[in-house]
Enzyme design. Sequence first.
Site, PDB file in Angstrom:
ATOM      1  N   SER A 125      48.471  78.237  69.308  1.00  0.00           N
ATOM      2  CA  SER A 125      47.062  77.857  69.297  1.00  0.00           C
ATOM      3  C   SER A 125      46.846  76.609  70.165  1.00  0.00           C
ATOM      4  O   SER A 125      47.137  76.632  71.359  1.00  0.00           O
ATOM      5  CB  SER A 125      46.602  77.643  67.856  1.00  0.00           C
ATOM      6  N   ASP A 221      41.806  88.212  67.988  1.00  0.00           N
ATOM      7  CA  ASP A 221      41.817  86.760  68.144  1.00  0.00           C
ATOM      8  C   ASP A 221      40.689  86.318  69.070  1.00  0.00           C
ATOM      9  O   ASP A 221      40.442  86.948  70.109  1.00  0.00           O
ATOM     10  CB  ASP A 221      43.168  86.327  68.720  1.00  0.00           C
ATOM     11  N   HIS A 251      43.562  85.537  64.652  1.00  0.00           N
ATOM     12  CA  HIS A 251      44.181  84.271  65.038  1.00  0.00           C
ATOM     13  C   HIS A 251      45.135  83.815  63.934  1.00  0.00           C
ATOM     14  O   HIS A 251      44.792  83.815  62.760  1.00  0.00           O
ATOM     15  CB  HIS A 251      43.111  83.201  65.264  1.00  0.00           C
TER      16      HIS A 251
END
Length: 278
Positions: A125, A221, A251
Amino acid sequence: LARMCAGSAPPPDVGKTEAMIPGPAGAPDVRVLVYTPASGGASRPAYLHIHGGGYVIGSADMSEPNCARTASEHGAVVVSVDYCLAPETPFPGPVEDCYAALKWLAANAKDLGIDPARIAIGGESAGGGLAAGLALLARDRGEVKVTHQQLIYPMIDDRPAAERHPYTGEFIWTHASNHFGWSSLLGHEPGREGVSPYAAAARAENLEGLPPTFISTGALDLFLEENLDYARRLTRAGVPVELHVYPGGIHGFDMAAESHIAKQHARDQRAALSRAFA
């Protein structure tokens, strides 16, 4: 997002130490956690890990189980960076903290028992976004050679999409949280002109000379399309890329460690790192 690199208990054959290393010029020292396997000899590969958390939350400690497991499985020294968080420390603070850790890792290769020709970087991320920015920074400064980068659903583009994807961004990390994270890091509204590629790697005009890259993302995502586009642009720049898109993946899909796609992702990620270290 509290577990971006967690999992089961760390293996017992890995030692853990903590160090405060010199930070960027004029900035505080940087805390790092160092995981050293019992095996691997005196010239191990190294992996610099950068935790996720949207640039605004998280710490190196939350990554301990997976970082220790990476050290054990690959016979690698893993250094996890506890970089300063936004908005208290906006860009370039976080990426410069990571660069300080990379330089320290290379400069202390002999003492750490690592091979300076086998240093990989990566994260999840925001950690993947910082890794992408760090790879650009390392290429441009020419002080440390990075041999591989692992970008796990990386947060790399601050520009709002002209048209939102109808199926992404509904879980864990939404458009609203993304706006907050980028605003915190940049200190202003995202999407403006002049944002540095070291802050948002997708802004980079030239991707040539970057290290071989592993990119993974989920089909649901929020970062799906920016990740796909970055992979495409890397290949156009002559960078070897391994790209994985996991159907049904939201995600942070690997947080559900026992799910089929999380296990497949772990196998794919582990295999790519093994090849890079070989």
